[in-house]
Design a protein around this motif. Structure first.
Motif, PDB file in Angstrom:
ATOM      1  N   GLN A  29       0.848  -1.184   0.000  1.00  0.00           N
ATOM      2  CA  GLN A  29       0.000   0.000   0.000  1.00  0.00           C
ATOM      3  C   GLN A  29       0.885   1.235   0.000  1.00  0.00           C
ATOM      4  O   GLN A  29       1.652   1.471   0.931  1.00  0.00           O
ATOM      5  CB  GLN A  29      -0.921   0.014   1.223  1.00  0.00           C
ATOM      6  N   GLY A  78      -3.124   2.912  -4.218  1.00  0.00           N
ATOM      7  CA  GLY A  78      -4.031   1.842  -3.873  1.00  0.00           C
ATOM      8  C   GLY A  78      -3.326   0.621  -3.316  1.00  0.00           C
ATOM      9  O   GLY A  78      -2.204   0.706  -2.808  1.00  0.00           O
ATOM     10  N   GLN A  82     -11.245   4.229  -9.851  1.00  0.00           N
ATOM     11  CA  GLN A  82     -11.872   5.199  -8.948  1.00  0.00           C
ATOM     12  C   GLN A  82     -11.340   6.557  -9.374  1.00  0.00           C
ATOM     13  O   GLN A  82     -10.147   6.828  -9.236  1.00  0.00           O
ATOM     14  CB  GLN A  82     -11.514   4.890  -7.492  1.00  0.00           C
ATOM     15  N   CYS A 107     -16.987   4.238  -8.995  1.00  0.00           N
ATOM     16  CA  CYS A 107     -16.225   3.018  -9.261  1.00  0.00           C
ATOM     17  C   CYS A 107     -16.712   2.411 -10.568  1.00  0.00           C
ATOM     18  O   CYS A 107     -17.901   2.109 -10.707  1.00  0.00           O
ATOM     19  CB  CYS A 107     -16.384   2.006  -8.142  1.00  0.00           C
ATOM     20  N   TRP A 124     -16.788  -2.893  -1.745  1.00  0.00           N
ATOM     21  CA  TRP A 124     -16.254  -1.657  -1.198  1.00  0.00           C
ATOM     22  C   TRP A 124     -15.638  -2.005   0.154  1.00  0.00           C
ATOM     23  O   TRP A 124     -16.311  -2.594   1.017  1.00  0.00           O
ATOM     24  CB  TRP A 124     -17.326  -0.587  -1.033  1.00  0.00           C
ATOM     25  N   TYR A 179     -11.947   1.789  -0.827  1.00  0.00           N
ATOM     26  CA  TYR A 179     -11.458   1.047  -1.984  1.00  0.00           C
ATOM     27  C   TYR A 179     -12.598   0.278  -2.629  1.00  0.00           C
ATOM     28  O   TYR A 179     -13.361  -0.420  -1.948  1.00  0.00           O
ATOM     29  CB  TYR A 179     -10.398   0.025  -1.578  1.00  0.00           C
ATOM     30  N   ALA A 182     -13.253  -2.842  -5.262  1.00  0.00           N
ATOM     31  CA  ALA A 182     -12.455  -3.996  -5.656  1.00  0.00           C
ATOM     32  C   ALA A 182     -13.296  -5.045  -6.353  1.00  0.00           C
ATOM     33  O   ALA A 182     -14.496  -5.184  -6.104  1.00  0.00           O
ATOM     34  CB  ALA A 182     -11.793  -4.614  -4.426  1.00  0.00           C
ATOM     35  N   PHE A 216      -7.929  -4.043  -7.161  1.00  0.00           N
ATOM     36  CA  PHE A 216      -8.385  -2.909  -6.367  1.00  0.00           C
ATOM     37  C   PHE A 216      -8.228  -1.611  -7.154  1.00  0.00           C
ATOM     38  O   PHE A 216      -7.299  -1.454  -7.958  1.00  0.00           O
ATOM     39  CB  PHE A 216      -7.552  -2.785  -5.083  1.00  0.00           C
ATOM     40  N   LYS A 272      -7.540   2.603  -6.923  1.00  0.00           N
ATOM     41  CA  LYS A 272      -6.479   3.324  -6.220  1.00  0.00           C
ATOM     42  C   LYS A 272      -6.950   3.932  -4.905  1.00  0.00           C
ATOM     43  O   LYS A 272      -6.146   4.460  -4.142  1.00  0.00           O
ATOM     44  CB  LYS A 272      -5.886   4.395  -7.123  1.00  0.00           C
ATOM     45  N   GLY A 273      -8.236   3.880  -4.662  1.00  0.00           N
ATOM     46  CA  GLY A 273      -8.770   4.393  -3.411  1.00  0.00           C
ATOM     47  C   GLY A 273      -9.226   5.837  -3.503  1.00  0.00           C
ATOM     48  O   GLY A 273      -8.653   6.640  -4.254  1.00  0.00           O
TER      49      GLY A 273
END
Lengths: 112, 110
Positions: A37, A42, B6, B23, B36, B90, B92, B100, B102-103
């Motif tokens: 991470q 991500g 994302q 997403c 999520w 996140y 996924a 996943f 990238k958040g």
């Protein structure tokens, strides 16, 4: 319920050093994962293992080795630590049936 | 290969207002679950929502998401955010080799 334990919690290494991170789970899950991470990038998959003694490369496997000696444990080795490297390594296991992943608390790596 | 996108890295919202985190995905598999996960500061990511059924709304902790296979989307929404919702989220895809996004960092301010 179950739990995932990662050791150590913090790891400080020197450039070029080989470093090993350990993960244990008591969910009795077959599949386990190692992620890296980094902020803004991500969760990137390093290695995963579908069953004991199985190893599959993820998207970020270069520079790492992994080992799954038994069902409950999954180890990750940084083969040669890079100077100024800083990241969190997360271990996870996957529930059979609904595919949910359960994550450990992470190992924070700093290379001087 | 499979991917999850994302688009927002950071979303800032005032407490009490609605929020949507985007997403979208690409996958070669027709029967795969989407998730999520939420990660609070200094904690491990944990499951927030899961869905594998097209056009079915899934809810948990006031958040909801609907998997739309026609548009390859699984957006996360909440009608009224709280300060405690501030976290990293996140999206996924849940295959044996998961993918996943990238958040998205959600910051809720008073």
């Amino acid at each position: 319920g179950g739990i995932i334990t990662q050791t150590p919690k913090f790891l400080i290494g020197q450039e070029g050093q080989k470093l090993t991170l350990k993960c244990q789970q008591n969910f009795n899950h077959d599949t386990m994962y190692w992620y890296r991470q980094d902020s803004g990038k991500g969760l990137r998959l390093i290695y995963y293992s579908i069953t004991e003694n199985d190893l599959q490369k993820g998207d970020l496997s270069e520079g790492y080795d992994a080992s799954r000696e038994k069902k409950s444990s999954f180890s990750l080795t940084v083969t040669s630590a890079q100077k100024n490297e800083m990241a969190v390594f997360l271990c996870a296991s996957r529930a059979t049936g609904d595919d949910t992943q359960y994550f450990g608390p992470g190992t924070r790596l700093l290379v001087l | 290969g499979d991917s999850v996108t994302q688009t927002e890295g950071l979303v800032t919202v005032t407490e009490g207002l609605p929020v949507m985190l985007n997403c979208t995905y690409q996958t070669a598999y027709s029967d795969v679950a989407f998730f999520w996960y939420v990660q609070y500061l200094n904690e491990a990511p944990k499951l927030l929502l899961r869905s594998s059924t097209d056009n079915k709304r899934t809810e948990h902790q006031g958040f909801h998401a609907t998997l739309h296979k026609s548009s390859s989307s699984f957006h996360l929404q909440k009608s009224s955010v709280q300060l405690s919702d501030s976290a990293l989220y996140y999206c996924a895809q849940g295959n044996y080799k998961p993918t996943f996004g990238k958040g998205t960092s959600l910051v809720v301010h008073p």
